[in-house]
Design an enzyme around this catalytic site. Structure first.
Site: not given
Ligand code: PMP
Length: 301
Positions: A150-152
């Protein structure tokens, strides 16, 4: 020169591109993002970046308020408004303004921000001579807690690693996963070359599914190089013939020292050079066209 920034459907001068202090992107790092690149008027692997953005958003139950086609148009318009042909594009979707509690349901409207700027290239010397990295003592987030896929907007795990690399005076840092296997770097994926084959950690090691990583694996296979996705420890890195990092900003960057130890002969290797050339050809030959600038698009604002 002031840039035009896309903010929730409008192109505004950068000084006016502001989000609320109630935005949970700011309060909690609650949101997702992408870093994309345009080469010579074409956006590289846009579909793959948008696929990852949508997957990241699903991972945190965030509804992106644009369709995929609308997002493509918004990116193209932002590039055109800034007359950029070679650019770094930062695309963010924040949870939007809410109250001071964590509950994302209190945030009614996600914000979409697109910043397109001139790409700051790494110094040519870095590619000629190769870079030095360390193995960080900070471990990669465990997927069971927060999946690195997840590229949060919360990049503190990488920033803790970056603090270590800055203190050590090196360009990047390798993060091990909680089990001690090599995962990736603070902002790049990692590859080794051993006996003519490529080795890279599998996504199950807990890594970002890098777009450049996927492109390099594809290119390597086209070049008849064997690519293995396998878990390995730092010892395998020290004993590699070559090591390189991949990322949208860095592209393919040779690593010549890890923890002060030379990798291979301590100089960028031939397989890395071959892949760099193939990658350069790929970025020059494919991509989503930005399209013609609408004359006066800048002047209008
Ligand atoms: N790992 C991390 C932690 C990153 O931030 C990045 C940069 N987005 C990468 C790997 C490389 O991914 P990509 O090739 O998609 O830029």
């Amino acid at each position: 020169m002031s840039l035009m920034v896309y903010l929730d459907g409008k192109l505004v001068p950068q000084e006016q591109a502001k989000v609320s202090v109630w935005d949970h992107g700011l309060l909690y790092g609650d949101g997702v993002f992408e870093g994309i690149r345009a080469y010579n008027g074409r956006i590289f692997r846009l579909d793959q970046h948008l696929e990852r953005l949508w997957n990241s958003a699903r991972g945190i139950m965030l509804e992106i308020p644009l369709s995929r086609d609308e997002m493509v148009e918004a990116i193209r318009n932002t590039l055109r408004a800034n007359e950029l042909h070679d650019a770094y594009i930062r695309l963010l979707v924040t949870r939007g303004p809410g109250d001071l509690g964590l509950d994302p349901r209190k945030c009614s409207r996600p914000s979409v921000v697109i910043i397109a700027d001139r790409i700051e290239l790494y110094p040519e010397q870095l590619y000629r001579e190769g870079l030095e990295v360390i193995v960080c003592s900070t471990r990669r987030n465990i997927p069971e807690a927060l999946d690195p896929g997840i590229k949060s907007l919360n990049y503190l795990n990488s920033i803790l690693g970056k603090i270590e690399t800055a203190r050590a005076g090196v360009a990047e840092g390798i993060l091990l996963n909680s089990e001690g296997f090599v995962a990736e770097c603070t902002g790049d994926n990692i590859f080794l070359v051993k006996d003519g084959s490529l080795l890279t950690p599998p996504t199950s090691a807990g890594i970002l599914h890098g777009v450049t990583r996927a492109a390099v694996m594809q290119l390597a296979r086209q070049e008849a190089l064997e690519v293995r996705e396998e878990l390995f420890t730092v010892f395998t890195v020290y004993a590699a013939d070559e090591c390189f990092l991949t990322g949208t900003a860095a592209e393919i960057a040779p690593v010549v020292r890890v923890d002060g130890r030379p990798i291979g002969n301590g100089r960028p290797g031939p397989v890395t050079a071959r892949l760099r050339k193939a990658f350069r050809e790929l970025t020059n030959s494919e991509g989503t066209p930005i399209g013609e600038s609408v004359s006066g698009a800048r002047a209008a604002t």
